[in-house]
Design an enzyme around this catalytic site. Sequence first.
Site, mmCIF file in Angstrom:
data_model
loop_
_atom_site.group_PDB
_atom_site.id
_atom_site.type_symbol
_atom_site.label_atom_id
_atom_site.label_comp_id
_atom_site.label_asym_id
_atom_site.label_seq_id
_atom_site.Cartn_x
_atom_site.Cartn_y
_atom_site.Cartn_z
ATOM 1 N N LEU A 137 11.327 2.033 7.390
ATOM 2 C CA LEU A 137 10.828 2.489 6.101
ATOM 3 C C LEU A 137 11.479 3.844 5.831
ATOM 4 O O LEU A 137 11.485 4.716 6.714
ATOM 5 C CB LEU A 137 9.301 2.661 6.134
ATOM 6 C CG LEU A 137 8.715 3.217 4.838
ATOM 7 C CD1 LEU A 137 8.681 2.150 3.749
ATOM 8 C CD2 LEU A 137 7.319 3.776 5.048
ATOM 9 N N ARG A 144 7.820 4.275 -4.850
ATOM 10 C CA ARG A 144 7.965 3.394 -3.683
ATOM 11 C C ARG A 144 6.973 2.240 -3.754
ATOM 12 O O ARG A 144 7.266 1.124 -3.327
ATOM 13 C CB ARG A 144 7.800 4.195 -2.391
ATOM 14 C CG ARG A 144 8.227 3.408 -1.170
ATOM 15 C CD ARG A 144 8.302 4.259 0.076
ATOM 16 N NE ARG A 144 7.000 4.787 0.451
ATOM 17 C CZ ARG A 144 6.794 5.602 1.482
ATOM 18 N NH1 ARG A 144 7.804 6.003 2.223
ATOM 19 N NH2 ARG A 144 5.598 6.043 1.771
ATOM 20 N N TYR A 186 0.837 -1.210 0.000
ATOM 21 C CA TYR A 186 0.000 0.000 0.000
ATOM 22 C C TYR A 186 0.864 1.249 0.000
ATOM 23 O O TYR A 186 2.078 1.191 0.209
ATOM 24 C CB TYR A 186 -0.969 -0.019 1.186
ATOM 25 C CG TYR A 186 -0.358 0.461 2.480
ATOM 26 C CD1 TYR A 186 0.516 -0.335 3.211
ATOM 27 C CD2 TYR A 186 -0.629 1.752 2.945
ATOM 28 C CE1 TYR A 186 1.092 0.135 4.378
ATOM 29 C CE2 TYR A 186 -0.054 2.223 4.118
ATOM 30 C CZ TYR A 186 0.803 1.415 4.826
ATOM 31 O OH TYR A 186 1.380 1.884 5.971
ATOM 32 N N LYS A 211 6.136 -1.516 2.075
ATOM 33 C CA LYS A 211 4.912 -1.009 2.705
ATOM 34 C C LYS A 211 3.872 -2.103 2.500
ATOM 35 O O LYS A 211 3.143 -2.123 1.517
ATOM 36 C CB LYS A 211 4.500 0.326 2.094
ATOM 37 C CG LYS A 211 4.971 1.500 2.952
ATOM 38 C CD LYS A 211 4.522 2.823 2.435
ATOM 39 C CE LYS A 211 3.294 3.371 3.112
ATOM 40 N NZ LYS A 211 3.465 3.803 4.492
ATOM 41 N N GLU A 237 11.667 3.083 14.319
ATOM 42 C CA GLU A 237 10.639 4.024 13.858
ATOM 43 C C GLU A 237 9.356 3.773 14.619
ATOM 44 O O GLU A 237 9.259 2.869 15.448
ATOM 45 C CB GLU A 237 10.407 3.837 12.354
ATOM 46 C CG GLU A 237 9.940 2.433 11.992
ATOM 47 C CD GLU A 237 9.788 2.215 10.490
ATOM 48 O OE1 GLU A 237 9.658 3.179 9.739
ATOM 49 O OE2 GLU A 237 9.787 1.035 10.093
HETATM 50 N N1 PLP Z 1 7.339 4.296 8.974
HETATM 51 C C1 PLP Z 1 6.255 3.522 8.837
HETATM 52 C C2 PLP Z 1 6.258 2.160 9.445
HETATM 53 C C3 PLP Z 1 5.125 3.989 8.150
HETATM 54 O O1 PLP Z 1 4.057 3.208 8.008
HETATM 55 C C4 PLP Z 1 5.159 5.305 7.593
HETATM 56 C C5 PLP Z 1 4.017 5.847 6.880
HETATM 57 O O2 PLP Z 1 2.999 5.269 6.739
HETATM 58 C C6 PLP Z 1 6.301 6.083 7.760
HETATM 59 C C7 PLP Z 1 7.384 5.541 8.451
HETATM 60 C C8 PLP Z 1 6.394 7.465 7.188
HETATM 61 O O3 PLP Z 1 6.488 7.423 5.784
HETATM 62 P P1 PLP Z 1 6.071 8.644 4.861
HETATM 63 O O4 PLP Z 1 6.824 9.837 5.347
HETATM 64 O O5 PLP Z 1 6.514 8.233 3.499
HETATM 65 O O6 PLP Z 1 4.596 8.830 4.997
#
Ligand code: PLP
Length: 290
Positions: free
Chosen positions: A206, A50, A31, A149, A182
């Site tokens: 991520l 991505r 996703y 993701k 994270e």
């Molecule tokens: N880390 C995780 C596990 C996430 O699910 C997300 C966003 O959904 C992020 C970091 C932040 O990513 P982004 O800045 O691309 O939204």
Amino acid sequence: MFVYLNGKLVPEEKARVSVFDHGFLYGDGIYETMRAYKGIVFMVDEHIKRLFRSGDLIKLKINLSHEGIKKAIYNSLKKNNLKDAYIRLSISRGQGEIGLDPELCKKPTFVIIAKQFKEYPEELYLRGVKISIVKTRRNTPEALNPKIKSLNFLNNILAKIEAKEAGAYEAIMLNYKGYLTEGTITNIFFIKDNSLFTPSIEAGILDGITRDLIIRVAERKGIKVTEGLYTPENIYDADETFITNTTLEILPVIKIDKNVIGKGIPGSVTKDLHRSYKEEVERYLKTGKN
Ligand code: PLP
């Protein structure tokens, strides 16, 4: 609301997926979440890239081109009359007999949900939030790479449950070696002596699109940015902390477990970075670049 389902925009109540869909049976899919400001999807190309990377990492072939996906997103916005929107693309392996073999699924299920963006309460940004470093460890890259993701979100959900039990807004997971990784849906940063620190990709995270932009924005402002391996003690000792993602942008953190961060109010570097981030959004809306 109209939902994009396998090439068609259908009313929400008709947007139905089979109980034999491998997304439902096994969490087998990927996703992306995006945010549209004033009718423009912020960093749409980065998100679509991505999505293709996630597809490659799970050997799922997406049956639309980059431009085709972009068109489908904008059609979803148009059909739902949306300017400021939350957009979620989900692609599962598709419908197939019970069994893990991806070949049981003949074609992926592709869904786009676009709905009115609901602003987060201003108070969160003004006061900052409390977060918790939880017991649940982040999946190791060798087991289920956090770079994917994935629709399989149980690792993050177990961490989220712990955060809720601790009365925290977000959970921060450590990796199996005890280093910060994270949040469940966010990346984390901290500031010490006016320098910015964030866990490196090697910690098993991520590589958030917001994270990446914030690193670039900070460097442009002359702030030293270091990506590395950090322990909870490093962050407890920070002057400021914040979490980031596409929808939240930059959210100040004022407490981690029992530890008050800095003065216990959102810090000036965090607020300044958030202002610059918003300027980047405005620039993107005008030029399509940042
Ligand atoms: N880390 C995780 C596990 C996430 O699910 C997300 C966003 O959904 C992020 C970091 C932040 O990513 P982004 O800045 O691309 O939204």
